[in-house]
Scaffold this motif. Structure first.
Motif, PDB file in Angstrom:
ATOM      1  N   TRP A  23       0.824  -1.278  -0.058  1.00 18.51           N
ATOM      2  CA  TRP A  23      -0.066  -0.077   0.001  1.00 18.51           C
ATOM      3  C   TRP A  23       0.889   1.356   0.104  1.00 18.51           C
ATOM      4  O   TRP A  23       1.710   1.358   0.787  1.00 18.51           O
ATOM      5  N   ARG A  75       0.596   5.890  -0.490  1.00 22.65           N
ATOM      6  CA  ARG A  75      -0.457   6.855  -0.343  1.00 22.65           C
ATOM      7  C   ARG A  75       0.009   8.150  -0.929  1.00 22.65           C
ATOM      8  O   ARG A  75       1.359   8.408  -1.079  1.00 22.65           O
ATOM      9  N   VAL A  91       3.615   2.901   2.353  1.00 25.61           N
ATOM     10  CA  VAL A  91       2.906   2.737   3.685  1.00 25.61           C
ATOM     11  C   VAL A  91       3.418   1.250   4.370  1.00 25.61           C
ATOM     12  O   VAL A  91       3.983   1.336   5.465  1.00 25.61           O
ATOM     13  N   TYR A 112      -5.150   6.286  -1.171  1.00 28.71           N
ATOM     14  CA  TYR A 112      -4.394   5.022  -1.043  1.00 28.71           C
ATOM     15  C   TYR A 112      -4.426   4.331  -2.121  1.00 28.71           C
ATOM     16  O   TYR A 112      -5.417   3.947  -2.711  1.00 28.71           O
TER      17      TYR A 112
END
Length: 120
Positions: free
Chosen positions: A36, A38, A48, A94
């Motif tokens: 992930w 962002r 992330v 995200y």
């Protein structure tokens, strides 16, 4: 190729929680690491969390350690990001990412993103 679709974003108050989901399709058998990332307004995209194929290695950005948890369900081609104790600075789009292999070459696939807004 690999296609990724994120869901679960939304508006939440500071201190609240959200769970993001990422559904993978296509050549899912070729996926290795998922992650992930962002991107906040006016800022560069940042990592992330990432998780390897069998979950044996997980990494987090320092800013989310202890608050976010990444997980993966290989059987259902899903990845998740549990976000707790959210702060205003977590507000961003995200994106789900997957590294997959094509002819011995690692390639990246990205989802379109899901908006997370944390009100203070």
């Amino acid at each position: 190729q690999v296609q990724l679709v994120e869901s679960g974003g939304g508006l939440v108050q500071s201190g609240g929680s959200l769970r993001l989901s990422c559904a993978a399709s296509g050549r899912v058998g070729s996926i290795s690491t998922m992650g992930w990332y962002r991107q906040a307004p006016g800022k560069q995209r940042e990592l992330v969390a990432t998780i390897t194929s069998s979950g044996e290695s997980i990494d987090y950005a320092d800013s989310v350690k202890g608050r976010f948890t990444i997980s993966r369900d290989k059987a259902n081609n899903m990845a998740y990001l549990q976000m707790n104790s959210l702060k205003a600075e977590d507000t961003a789009i995200y994106y789900c990412n997957a590294v997959f292999w094509s002819f011995a070459t690692p390639l990246n696939s990205w989802g379109r993103g899901t908006q997370v807004t944390v009100s203070s």
